[in-house]
Scaffold this motif. Sequence first.
Motif, PDB file in Angstrom:
ATOM      1  N   PHE A 161       0.857  -1.186   0.000  1.00  0.00           N
ATOM      2  CA  PHE A 161       0.000   0.000   0.000  1.00  0.00           C
ATOM      3  C   PHE A 161       0.894   1.237   0.000  1.00  0.00           C
ATOM      4  O   PHE A 161       1.774   1.372   0.844  1.00  0.00           O
ATOM      5  CB  PHE A 161      -0.919   0.032   1.224  1.00  0.00           C
ATOM      6  CG  PHE A 161      -1.829   1.222   1.235  1.00  0.00           C
ATOM      7  CD1 PHE A 161      -3.018   1.219   0.518  1.00  0.00           C
ATOM      8  CD2 PHE A 161      -1.478   2.380   1.920  1.00  0.00           C
ATOM      9  CE1 PHE A 161      -3.850   2.336   0.502  1.00  0.00           C
ATOM     10  CE2 PHE A 161      -2.316   3.509   1.905  1.00  0.00           C
ATOM     11  CZ  PHE A 161      -3.495   3.474   1.191  1.00  0.00           C
ATOM     12  N   HIS A 162       0.644   2.127  -0.973  1.00  0.00           N
ATOM     13  CA  HIS A 162       1.497   3.318  -1.045  1.00  0.00           C
ATOM     14  C   HIS A 162       0.714   4.618  -1.091  1.00  0.00           C
ATOM     15  O   HIS A 162       1.323   5.688  -1.171  1.00  0.00           O
ATOM     16  CB  HIS A 162       2.435   3.216  -2.254  1.00  0.00           C
ATOM     17  CG  HIS A 162       3.351   2.040  -2.179  1.00  0.00           C
ATOM     18  ND1 HIS A 162       4.400   1.974  -1.283  1.00  0.00           N
ATOM     19  CD2 HIS A 162       3.345   0.851  -2.833  1.00  0.00           C
ATOM     20  CE1 HIS A 162       5.019   0.806  -1.404  1.00  0.00           C
ATOM     21  NE2 HIS A 162       4.399   0.098  -2.336  1.00  0.00           N
ATOM     22  N   GLY A 163      -0.624   4.549  -1.064  1.00  0.00           N
ATOM     23  CA  GLY A 163      -1.392   5.790  -1.030  1.00  0.00           C
ATOM     24  C   GLY A 163      -2.451   5.849  -2.104  1.00  0.00           C
ATOM     25  O   GLY A 163      -2.590   4.936  -2.922  1.00  0.00           O
ATOM     26  N   ARG A 164      -3.182   6.971  -2.119  1.00  0.00           N
ATOM     27  CA  ARG A 164      -4.371   7.053  -2.970  1.00  0.00           C
ATOM     28  C   ARG A 164      -4.289   8.096  -4.070  1.00  0.00           C
ATOM     29  O   ARG A 164      -5.284   8.393  -4.717  1.00  0.00           O
ATOM     30  CB  ARG A 164      -5.603   7.309  -2.093  1.00  0.00           C
ATOM     31  CG  ARG A 164      -5.903   6.159  -1.128  1.00  0.00           C
ATOM     32  CD  ARG A 164      -7.018   6.548  -0.187  1.00  0.00           C
ATOM     33  NE  ARG A 164      -7.330   5.481   0.754  1.00  0.00           N
ATOM     34  CZ  ARG A 164      -6.768   5.338   1.940  1.00  0.00           C
ATOM     35  NH1 ARG A 164      -5.837   6.189   2.346  1.00  0.00           N
ATOM     36  NH2 ARG A 164      -7.122   4.353   2.751  1.00  0.00           N
ATOM     37  N   THR A 165      -3.107   8.688  -4.277  1.00  0.00           N
ATOM     38  CA  THR A 165      -2.960   9.552  -5.446  1.00  0.00           C
ATOM     39  C   THR A 165      -2.598   8.649  -6.634  1.00  0.00           C
ATOM     40  O   THR A 165      -2.252   7.486  -6.447  1.00  0.00           O
ATOM     41  CB  THR A 165      -1.875  10.620  -5.222  1.00  0.00           C
ATOM     42  OG1 THR A 165      -0.710   9.987  -4.708  1.00  0.00           O
ATOM     43  CG2 THR A 165      -2.360  11.693  -4.256  1.00  0.00           C
ATOM     44  N   LEU A 166      -2.673   9.194  -7.855  1.00  0.00           N
ATOM     45  CA  LEU A 166      -2.602   8.326  -9.045  1.00  0.00           C
ATOM     46  C   LEU A 166      -1.354   7.440  -9.083  1.00  0.00           C
ATOM     47  O   LEU A 166      -1.454   6.221  -9.257  1.00  0.00           O
ATOM     48  CB  LEU A 166      -2.679   9.178 -10.317  1.00  0.00           C
ATOM     49  CG  LEU A 166      -2.725   8.356 -11.601  1.00  0.00           C
ATOM     50  CD1 LEU A 166      -4.055   7.656 -11.760  1.00  0.00           C
ATOM     51  CD2 LEU A 166      -2.439   9.228 -12.802  1.00  0.00           C
ATOM     52  N   GLY A 167      -0.185   8.049  -8.901  1.00  0.00           N
ATOM     53  CA  GLY A 167       1.053   7.265  -8.968  1.00  0.00           C
ATOM     54  C   GLY A 167       1.129   6.254  -7.842  1.00  0.00           C
ATOM     55  O   GLY A 167       1.489   5.093  -8.048  1.00  0.00           O
TER      56      GLY A 167
ATOM     57  N   PRO B 233      -8.479   2.962 -15.345  1.00  0.00           N
ATOM     58  CA  PRO B 233      -7.108   2.488 -15.519  1.00  0.00           C
ATOM     59  C   PRO B 233      -6.085   3.370 -14.791  1.00  0.00           C
ATOM     60  O   PRO B 233      -6.209   4.603 -14.784  1.00  0.00           O
ATOM     61  CB  PRO B 233      -6.903   2.569 -17.027  1.00  0.00           C
ATOM     62  CG  PRO B 233      -7.805   3.679 -17.468  1.00  0.00           C
ATOM     63  CD  PRO B 233      -8.993   3.646 -16.551  1.00  0.00           C
ATOM     64  N   LEU B 234      -5.086   2.703 -14.224  1.00  0.00           N
ATOM     65  CA  LEU B 234      -4.003   3.408 -13.534  1.00  0.00           C
ATOM     66  C   LEU B 234      -2.755   3.381 -14.430  1.00  0.00           C
ATOM     67  O   LEU B 234      -2.835   2.958 -15.582  1.00  0.00           O
ATOM     68  CB  LEU B 234      -3.754   2.736 -12.186  1.00  0.00           C
ATOM     69  CG  LEU B 234      -4.951   2.873 -11.221  1.00  0.00           C
ATOM     70  CD1 LEU B 234      -4.846   1.895 -10.063  1.00  0.00           C
ATOM     71  CD2 LEU B 234      -5.062   4.295 -10.693  1.00  0.00           C
TER      72      LEU B 234
END
Length: 263
Positions: free
Chosen positions: A2-8, A24-25
Amino acid sequence: SFHGRTLGALSITGQPKYRRDFEPLLPGIKFLPHNDVAALEQAFSERTAGSVIEWIQGEGGIFPVSNEYGRKARELADRYNALLVFDEIQCGVGRPGTWFGYQLAALVVLPDVMVAAKPLACGLPLGVIVANEKAAAAIGAGMHGSTFGGSALACRVALEFFDILETLLPSIRRVGDYFRGRLEELARKYAFLREVRGRGLMIGLDMSVPGKQMVLDAQAQGLLINCTHDTVLRFLPPYIVTEKEVDAAIKILDGVFAAQPSQ
Ligand SMILES: Cc1ncc(COP(=O)(O)O)c(C=O)c1O
C-alpha cells in the motif's frame, strides 16, 4: 503493498480493493510475491525504472521484507541503473524501534529514495522525500510542491520530535517485545490466533477468522485497534505506551477472544 491514494501511489499499490474504482491506472507496473527473490530477479530488465519496497508491509498485513530480498533489490537496481525506493511511511520514523525500518536488517541496504511521514510531525501533516545525490539530480527547485508542503510549523515540530525520538527508541523496543510476548501467550490459548509478527510497536496478529467485529468489540471497551487484510489485527500504539497499558489492552483482547463463537 500500500502506497497511497494519489494516481502514482495507487498505481503501485497491489490491493484490488483500493485500485478498483480508479482504473485504468499507470501501466507497466509489476507486483511480485512477497520476499520472492527469484521473481524479483526475473522482473528486472533494462526497461526497469525502479522498485518500491515497504520494509515492513503495513496495510498488507505486517509482513517484514527479508534481508536477502532487500539486498537483491539493491543489487538489481545497481545492475540495471534503476532506483531503489523504500516507503517508510508506516514502518519508519521510530515505529519499529529503529529510526527507519530498513535499519532492522542485519546487513543494511540503503535506498536511493525514501519517503516517510506519519509520526514525523507528531500528528501535524508532514511528509518527506529523502534522496541521494543520484536521484535528487532529477528534481530541480520548484518541480515538486504543494499548497501546504513545507509548513514552517510542521517542520519545527518535526525537528523537536527528532530531538526526542532517539530517547524513545529503547522503550519502543522494550515495550514492543513485551507486547508481542503477551500476544504470543494469547496465541497459545486461542487456536484461531495463528502468528504474531512485527517489530517494535508495529505489530500484527494473524488469525484464521475475520477481525472486523473484534475491532468494534475492543473499541467498545476503550481499546483502539485495526484490522488489515480481513484477518490480521494490527497494533500501532503510541511510542509512549507502557507495559501497564499493554497489560490493560491484553486483558480486553483476552475477553474479546474468549467471546468468539468459535470458542
Ligand atoms: C506504507 C504506506 N505508504 C503510503 C501511505 C499513504 O500515505 P498518505 O495517505 O498520507 O498518502 C500509507 C498510509 O497508510 C502507508 O501505510
